[in-house]
Each structure stands twice: as C-alpha cells, then as structure tokens.
Design an enzyme around this catalytic site. Structure first.
Site, PDB file in Angstrom:
ATOM      1  N   ARG A  35     -57.564 107.986-103.049  1.00  0.00           N
ATOM      2  CA  ARG A  35     -56.872 107.091-103.968  1.00  0.00           C
ATOM      3  C   ARG A  35     -57.889 106.239-104.707  1.00  0.00           C
ATOM      4  O   ARG A  35     -58.931 105.873-104.157  1.00  0.00           O
ATOM      5  CB  ARG A  35     -55.888 106.174-103.227  1.00  0.00           C
ATOM      6  CG  ARG A  35     -54.563 106.858-102.853  1.00  0.00           C
ATOM      7  CD  ARG A  35     -53.742 107.232-104.090  1.00  0.00           C
ATOM      8  NE  ARG A  35     -52.463 107.847-103.765  1.00  0.00           N
ATOM      9  CZ  ARG A  35     -52.225 109.161-103.763  1.00  0.00           C
ATOM     10  NH1 ARG A  35     -53.189 110.020-104.061  1.00  0.00           N
ATOM     11  NH2 ARG A  35     -51.021 109.616-103.505  1.00  0.00           N
ATOM     12  N   HIS A  85     -55.940 113.920-111.210  1.00  0.00           N
ATOM     13  CA  HIS A  85     -55.069 113.900-110.018  1.00  0.00           C
ATOM     14  C   HIS A  85     -54.463 115.292-109.773  1.00  0.00           C
ATOM     15  O   HIS A  85     -53.248 115.454-109.680  1.00  0.00           O
ATOM     16  CB  HIS A  85     -53.949 112.842-110.158  1.00  0.00           C
ATOM     17  CG  HIS A  85     -53.365 112.445-108.837  1.00  0.00           C
ATOM     18  ND1 HIS A  85     -52.876 111.181-108.568  1.00  0.00           N
ATOM     19  CD2 HIS A  85     -53.173 113.152-107.684  1.00  0.00           C
ATOM     20  CE1 HIS A  85     -52.428 111.136-107.325  1.00  0.00           C
ATOM     21  NE2 HIS A  85     -52.586 112.322-106.768  1.00  0.00           N
TER      22      HIS A  85
HETATM   23  P1  NAP Z   1     -52.733 110.707 -93.114  1.00  0.00           P
HETATM   24  O1  NAP Z   1     -52.353 111.876 -92.271  1.00  0.00           O
HETATM   25  O2  NAP Z   1     -51.811 109.529 -93.192  1.00  0.00           O
HETATM   26  O3  NAP Z   1     -54.174 110.218 -92.595  1.00  0.00           O
HETATM   27  C1  NAP Z   1     -54.770 109.052 -93.051  1.00  0.00           C
HETATM   28  C2  NAP Z   1     -56.113 108.922 -92.364  1.00  0.00           C
HETATM   29  O4  NAP Z   1     -56.749 107.742 -92.854  1.00  0.00           O
HETATM   30  C3  NAP Z   1     -55.995 108.778 -90.851  1.00  0.00           C
HETATM   31  O5  NAP Z   1     -57.051 109.445 -90.201  1.00  0.00           O
HETATM   32  C4  NAP Z   1     -56.119 107.270 -90.647  1.00  0.00           C
HETATM   33  O6  NAP Z   1     -56.634 106.880 -89.410  1.00  0.00           O
HETATM   34  C5  NAP Z   1     -57.109 106.937 -91.724  1.00  0.00           C
HETATM   35  N1  NAP Z   1     -57.007 105.517 -92.090  1.00  0.00           N
HETATM   36  C6  NAP Z   1     -55.982 104.858 -92.650  1.00  0.00           C
HETATM   37  N2  NAP Z   1     -56.277 103.560 -92.803  1.00  0.00           N
HETATM   38  C7  NAP Z   1     -57.541 103.398 -92.335  1.00  0.00           C
HETATM   39  C8  NAP Z   1     -58.406 102.298 -92.224  1.00  0.00           C
HETATM   40  N3  NAP Z   1     -58.048 101.074 -92.621  1.00  0.00           N
HETATM   41  N4  NAP Z   1     -59.619 102.503 -91.673  1.00  0.00           N
HETATM   42  C9  NAP Z   1     -59.999 103.725 -91.243  1.00  0.00           C
HETATM   43  N5  NAP Z   1     -59.216 104.836 -91.314  1.00  0.00           N
HETATM   44  C10 NAP Z   1     -57.999 104.664 -91.867  1.00  0.00           C
HETATM   45  O7  NAP Z   1     -53.018 111.139 -94.629  1.00  0.00           O
HETATM   46  P2  NAP Z   1     -53.396 112.595 -95.198  1.00  0.00           P
HETATM   47  O8  NAP Z   1     -52.200 113.472 -95.178  1.00  0.00           O
HETATM   48  O9  NAP Z   1     -54.626 113.062 -94.517  1.00  0.00           O
HETATM   49  O10 NAP Z   1     -53.694 112.224 -96.717  1.00  0.00           O
HETATM   50  C11 NAP Z   1     -54.731 111.308 -97.032  1.00  0.00           C
HETATM   51  C12 NAP Z   1     -54.584 110.810 -98.448  1.00  0.00           C
HETATM   52  O11 NAP Z   1     -54.946 111.835 -99.368  1.00  0.00           O
HETATM   53  C13 NAP Z   1     -53.166 110.436 -98.887  1.00  0.00           C
HETATM   54  O12 NAP Z   1     -52.807 109.151 -98.422  1.00  0.00           O
HETATM   55  C14 NAP Z   1     -53.279 110.475-100.385  1.00  0.00           C
HETATM   56  O13 NAP Z   1     -53.674 109.191-100.850  1.00  0.00           O
HETATM   57  C15 NAP Z   1     -54.396 111.483-100.636  1.00  0.00           C
HETATM   58  N6  NAP Z   1     -53.921 112.712-101.308  1.00  0.00           N
HETATM   59  C16 NAP Z   1     -54.374 112.972-102.561  1.00  0.00           C
HETATM   60  C17 NAP Z   1     -53.959 114.126-103.203  1.00  0.00           C
HETATM   61  C18 NAP Z   1     -54.496 114.473-104.567  1.00  0.00           C
HETATM   62  O14 NAP Z   1     -54.025 115.424-105.188  1.00  0.00           O
HETATM   63  N7  NAP Z   1     -55.499 113.771-105.052  1.00  0.00           N
HETATM   64  C19 NAP Z   1     -53.083 115.011-102.579  1.00  0.00           C
HETATM   65  C20 NAP Z   1     -52.631 114.705-101.306  1.00  0.00           C
HETATM   66  C21 NAP Z   1     -53.059 113.541-100.670  1.00  0.00           C
HETATM   67  P3  NAP Z   1     -55.819 107.169 -88.052  1.00  0.00           P
HETATM   68  O15 NAP Z   1     -55.950 108.668 -87.835  1.00  0.00           O
HETATM   69  O16 NAP Z   1     -56.529 106.385 -87.039  1.00  0.00           O
HETATM   70  O17 NAP Z   1     -54.419 106.739 -88.312  1.00  0.00           O
END
Ligand code: NAP
Length: 330
Positions: free
Chosen positions: A245, A293
């Site tokens: 993000r 994006h």
């Molecule tokens: P997720 O399953 O919710 O995982 C989020 C990860 O971030 C987890 O490992 C979490 O830690 C960690 N995290 C959150 N807050 C943190 C903090 N303050 N300090 C350290 N680690 C932290 O999300 P996901 O499915 O992997 O997706 C990640 C992100 O990718 C989405 O939120 C979205 O913004 C982005 N995305 C972008 C696109 C694009 O097309 N550009 C597409 C899809 C997703 P824990 O494991 O300890 O909870």
C-alpha cells in the site's frame, strides 16, 4: 450516503417472504457482467440458491454484501439483516473503520490473488536482480558484457508482511533460490524463509535486504513505516518493490534517498492517491517505475469460490473465514 438517501424511496417487503439469501454485489458497474456468471456458478457449486443483484435499491434485506471500493454502498445503516460484508480485496482499509458497519467483515484470501502476486513480484525482483534494464533499454550497438549478476542464492531479498500473500511470495522467492528473509508483527514460521518480528527484527532485515518487497496492509501502525530513518538502513544501492500500500512509505523520504543514490530504484504499484496524479514526481523520476495498482487483480473465477464458501458457512451457522480484526485494521 447514496444508499441512505435512497432508503426513503423504497417500501420494505416483509422479511419472512424471503427465504433464499439475498446477495448485493457492490462494485463499480463494469464489474457486474464479469462477476455475475462466476458468482452464480460458485454459489451453485456450494449448493446455495441465492438472489443476486448489483442493484442497491431496497428492500434493504440483503444478507451479504460483496464489496469492492468504488461501488454504490458507502453506508451500511439501511441494511436490516446483514450477516456479513465480503470484501473482494485483500486490503480493507477503505471499509474497516466504517462506523456504520457492525457485522463481520471478511477480506479476500484467494489462490488466484496470491498466485498473481507471486508472478508480479518474481518478475520485478528478477528485473532488478539480473539488471535487465541495462540490456532492454540500450539496443544501441554497445556490447555490455561486463557485469555479471550474483546467483539468486547470493541475493538477499526481504519481504515485509508474511500473511496470506506475503508469506506465499516469500516462500516462492526462497524456492526460486533467493536468500529470503521475512518480517511480521507476530513471530511466524514460513517455509524456506528466515523470519523476524519486532523492531529489532525489522532493523536487521532492512540492513540486509538488497531487494525489499513490502506486502503489509495499510493500518495506523504501518503508516509511514518506511520513513527516512528506516530507508537509510537499507544497503546502498538497494531496490524497493511496493505492491502493498502507498501509505507504507514516506514518499518525500523515498525520493530523497533515490536522488542521493542511497537507493537504486523503486518499483511502486500502490500510492497514497490513486490514480497517481499525472504531476506526481514518481511518474517522471528516472529511478522509479510506476505500475497502476495491477500487481494482483482479484480474479472472478477463483475469488467467487471464496465468496461462495463464506456464504455457505454463514447459511450453515459456521464461523466465517478470513475475518478482519477491526481493531488491528487487517
Ligand atoms: P494478511 O494476510 O492480512 O497479512 C498481513 C501481514 O502483515 C501479516 O503477516 C501481518 O503480521 C503483517 N503486519 C500487519 N501489521 C503489521 C505491523 N504493524 N508490523 C509488522 N507486521 C505487520 O495480508 P495479505 O493477504 O498477505 O495481503 C497483504 C497486503 O497486500 C494487503 O493488505 C494489500 O494491501 C496488498 N495487496 C495489494 C495488491 C495489489 O494488487 N497491489 C493485491 C492484493 C493485496 P501477522 O502475521 O503477525 O498478523
């Protein structure tokens, strides 16, 4: 508030007359023709007969809202029997703090979304790892054979965020051969990846990441996580790849680090304001690659299976999958 304003024009049908779950698809209008057949098929496969519509006109007896930013629903107050909101996006920062939303919010976790991100990140990591630009840009008669990239196993890649997508991306990079480390809020085990957590873990990971990939959600805690001080911890000449993000990075600090030559390049897919305004300095900067994006789009063929599964669970009284923690924001 479009929906709230419209509610006065509708007469409510008696709820008892509706036995099939009613599902409202709330997304920009061009998405409905693409999603409709997949949603019907996925629900049929899950054994669910549902009334599907993209028309938010009442009655407000919808059981589920399938939600993507930019659709007609921006106020959940009128809904009288909503059971859950099912996000089509993995990132839910647009909706997670909505005070009118008081039912479970589920985010998108889907094989297609994860695999798409693995493809995109791997491509961009390889571009920088191999130094492809030197050869792609200069088809000019100059024989540039002087620079040999290290093997992938000698290239240190860091991944911030080890969730559904970040964890899979880190494992894929490690399987490819990169020396991969990952960082998350809580300690975690991720196949083939050396993992870290906490402030000290972040500092250590930044200090060793020649290529840094950010896959964290946008939350108050992650806002400006990569500020000037943390960017300065990256090795000189490091590359930043951000499909997470835009709010994760202090834009001015990033531009300054690129201008000083501390960082070699930034490949950015997400921004604080989207679409990225044409006058934004990222567009013209020679060390920045902007992608709009598109790192990983939610694909109807697979994502509707996740939606249908949650509707099936809701109708069976089972707990929903991939519930968002409203306090943490992801
Ligand atoms: P997720 O399953 O919710 O995982 C989020 C990860 O971030 C987890 O490992 C979490 O830690 C960690 N995290 C959150 N807050 C943190 C903090 N303050 N300090 C350290 N680690 C932290 O999300 P996901 O499915 O992997 O997706 C990640 C992100 O990718 C989405 O939120 C979205 O913004 C982005 N995305 C972008 C696109 C694009 O097309 N550009 C597409 C899809 C997703 P824990 O494991 O300890 O909870």
């Amino acid at each position: 508030m479009r929906l709230a304003r419209a509610v006065g024009r509708q007469s409510l049908r008696p709820e008892a007359a509706l036995s099939r779950p009613r599902v409202l698809f709330s997304a920009p209008p061009e998405h409905w023709p693409l999603w409709r057949p997949h949603l019907y098929a996925a629900l049929a496969e899950a054994g669910i007969e549902a009334d599907l519509t993209d028309d938010p006109a009442g009655p407000w007896t919808f059981d589920y809202v399938v939600y993507r930013p930019g659709g007609p629903v921006d106020d959940f107050t009128p809904f009288t029997r909503l059971k859950a909101v099912l996000s089509l996006w993995a990132g839910v920062e647009d909706i997670v703090g909505d005070p009118s939303l008081n039912v479970p919010l589920c985010r998108m976790v889907d094989e297609g979304l994860t695999l798409g991100m693995i493809d995109w990140v791997t491509g961009h990591v390889l571009r920088h790892h191999l130094g492809l630009d030197a050869h792609l840009a200069g088809q000019d008669g100059i024989w540039r054979n002087g620079i040999v990239p290290p093997l992938a196993r000698d290239r240190r890649v860091g991944v911030l965020g080890l969730g559904a997508i970040g964890g899979a991306v880190a494992t894929a990079l490690a399987r490819f051969g990169f020396a991969t480390e990952g960082w998350s809020r809580r300690p975690k085990e991720v196949a083939h990846v050396a993992t870290r957590s906490g402030e000290a873990g972040l500092d250590a990971l930044l200090g060793s990441s020649e290529i840094l990939v950010t896959l964290l959600p946008a939350t108050p805690e992650t806002e400006d996580l990569l500020d000037a001080a943390r960017l300065a911890r990256l090795p000189r000449g490091a590359v930043l790849i951000n499909p997470g993000r835009g709010s994760l990075i202090d834009d001015a600090a990033l531009l300054a680090a690129l201008d000083r030559g501390d960082l070699a390049h930034a490949t950015l897919d997400v921004f604080r304001i989207e679409p990225l305004p044409p006058e934004h300095p990222f567009w013209a900067h020679p060390k920045v690659t902007v992608t709009p994006h598109i790192a990983s789009e939610t694909r109807p063929a697979t994502a509707t299976l996740a939606i249908a599964e949650n509707i099936r669970r809701g109708e069976s009284g089972l707990p929903f999958r991939h519930l968002v923690d409203r306090d943490r924001g992801y």
